[in-house]
Design an enzyme around this catalytic site. Sequence first.
Site, PDB file in Angstrom:
ATOM      1  N   GLU A   1      -7.163  -2.953   1.983  1.00  0.00           N
ATOM      2  CA  GLU A   1      -7.813  -4.040   2.627  1.00  0.00           C
ATOM      3  C   GLU A   1      -8.945  -4.883   1.565  1.00  0.00           C
ATOM      4  OE1 GLU A   1      -9.289  -2.706   6.484  1.00  0.00           O
ATOM      5  OE2 GLU A   1      -8.027  -1.066   6.072  1.00  0.00           O
TER       6      GLU A   1
ATOM      7  N   ASP B   1     -11.349   7.662   4.829  1.00  0.00           N
ATOM      8  CA  ASP B   1      -9.903   7.893   5.367  1.00  0.00           C
ATOM      9  C   ASP B   1      -9.440   9.120   5.272  1.00  0.00           C
ATOM     10  OD1 ASP B   1      -7.727   6.270   7.116  1.00  0.00           O
ATOM     11  OD2 ASP B   1      -6.889   7.409   5.158  1.00  0.00           O
TER      12      ASP B   1
ATOM     13  N   LYS C   1      -8.972  12.468   8.387  1.00  0.00           N
ATOM     14  CA  LYS C   1      -7.847  13.114   8.519  1.00  0.00           C
ATOM     15  C   LYS C   1      -8.015  14.606   8.429  1.00  0.00           C
ATOM     16  CE  LYS C   1      -5.019   8.832   7.207  1.00  0.00           C
ATOM     17  NZ  LYS C   1      -4.360   8.062   6.388  1.00  0.00           N
TER      18      LYS C   1
END
Lengths: 395, 395
Positions: free
Chosen positions: A182, A193, A197
């Site tokens: 991004e 991220d 997870k």
Amino acid sequence: MKSKLNIGLFGFGVVGQGLHYVLNNSTGFKANITKIAVKNKEKKRPVGAELITYDKWEILNNPEIDIVVELIDDAEEAFNIVSEALKKGKHVVTANKKMLAFHLQELYDLQQKHNVSLLYEGSACGSIPIIRTLEEYFDNEELLKVSGIFNGTTNYILTKTINEKLSYENALKQAQEKGFAESDPTNDVEGYDAKFKAVIIAFHAFGLIIKQEQVLNIGITGLHENDIRYAYEKGFKIKLIPIIKRLPDNRINAFVLPQFISKTKQLYNVDNEFNGASVDCKFSGEQFLQGRGAGSYPTGAAVLSDISALSHGYRYEYKKHTQKHASDFTNDVIINVYMRYNTSSDLDKIKFELINETFISDKYNYVVGNINLQTVITQREFILKNKIFISFLEM
Amino acid sequence: MKSKLNIGLFGFGVVGQGLHYVLNNSTGFKANITKIAVKNKEKKRPVGAELITYDKWEILNNPEIDIVVELIDDAEEAFNIVSEALKKGKHVVTANKKMLAFHLQELYDLQQKHNVSLLYEGSACGSIPIIRTLEEYFDNEELLKVSGIFNGTTNYILTKTINEKLSYENALKQAQEKGFAESDPTNDVEGYDAKFKAVIIAFHAFGLIIKQEQVLNIGITGLHENDIRYAYEKGFKIKLIPIIKRLPDNRINAFVLPQFISKTKQLYNVDNEFNGASVDCKFSGEQFLQGRGAGSYPTGAAVLSDISALSHGYRYEYKKHTQKHASDFTNDVIINVYMRYNTSSDLDKIKFELINETFISDKYNYVVGNINLQTVITQREFILKNKIFISFLEM
């Protein structure tokens, strides 16, 4: 449940559209997307206007809708939607890792209280069925460690730095141009991220809800060409790897750090946007799973698999949680790392327990040795600010 | 079901003892092994004599026993036991690939007729949850291909030939000495074991019951050091690989052949006794799973996972079978192979559709080209008798 389910979908971005496509092109399973709630009224949508709504209550208050699928960006609004849906007795599928990592306890409690099912295979490692495998297949295995490549963006960038000798900056630029990163890549490149997870996976692998803020994440923004050359010369690849580990005293430790990976590891060959998960089991030995970590169709297929499982009444049992497999979380562990630093005063601040290798030159300096993870956590801001690069090395 | 299950166990060899150990050392799941039926009265057993019986009816006729676990060698006697147990309304776990491959249709019918569950994850790829993953996770995915290393014995032998430059004969001898190969290795080295597993997996991946005698299996007994050198020089490894593939017309083809594998494939790195399975999906892309293909504890853990699933009422849905995902089986396909042959008359017998490379020397001869699989099947005996070596090469 009914023979043909009605789905209320929140969000129609990359994954939402992937789900729509996969659902319409799947030969087996049949379900209707009855309504799609979106935010932006200006955007053109590739579906009929009668499907679209801008009012979330049109889905949440619709008794015809059996399953809510939540695929929006905003984690807090996602939590509002998901908890509202669960309270109304609807089953929910989500792929929102940030929401899950921040609200695992509340979402677990809501499922128990309202006797509903929340599935989220698409939240971790895209198309790899890691949560389902941990829940269903390794539910009686004592697990020792789960680690892997959980973030496709950083893996794409890191693959370019080693395989094509690009600098971190150029590799990031290329990833952004190709849509793999991004415009604000913080969430990926700083390891958030991957950490979210890891928190989700830890719950299913070890039964422990780890607070995300307890888990160290240092990403790849400090990566310098000297580190890339070092790794290349030693035959390593660099991967951003979350490790979740059971300690001998039954406590759990977890962290996200770059890691030098040798040729003998399966993760060495997981390149580009692929993800890989390695599960060390007491009885079954090492298991390895690889697949596409992201993308419209793979993640859409993961979401569809959850919807299909819901239609059979499936819910996570969280067996390791109810059986209290792990006692507690700790960061008081010694890890072996490579650290490239700037000046010798850095070593006074970031104190090693034991230094095995010291390299000093006019170009750069590094040490390899043992450090307490707690020290790295304490000095995290200093490390990031000074672009000191730390990479985990298996002992 | 009851909170603590009673298990009747048939066979107490490597896997049976592994199950016994894993069951007694697993923290979560609890079950009793109530009775163990064995054949050989002379053998000493590491369990109390009260557990042992030599009469199968002591288990089959015991209404206290909830689950029958069948782990004996003899495929026909295993089929008798398993079908008798299913008829008596008992759920069954088995790891007997040969029995399954020969009797899939009957065992499927018995499950439907008597409303009982037969699970057999341990029959294919040891600790890799391949059947469960196909059944539960890829049940709505259209699969394109499943292939992999399904046999640990041949993989161990082949790893030695490439990595340590052993001849086939010496590698086999070493595998036998280490207990990785039996004194009569036919079942493994001629590819029967891999074929049986492929037949089982095909049922869950494509919903088609393939008759095992329709599937070509040529193993590694024809492997010569010239083939090993050829593979080594080209950067290949040699693996024995079953391929099950959906053709564009929805028919299924399957065969077992040695294959030259390039570095870019994950299977390249699956060495020694490990197994790996690659699943090509329409939406999710390529998935890869790796784990221990055999061994007492890994297979015991796979069997335990099935027992635990039974305790939750789990049964295979065979969704792809009921939805008739595949239409039929065919061997009328063109494949690309390397073939080392003896004399030019061999090429008259084993006719290629197209030859792309011809190599002739005083040492050995080979061609690389396209051949109809049906031709290989017709000439199978000739190929084996004359130690002609055929290896699949991806086009």
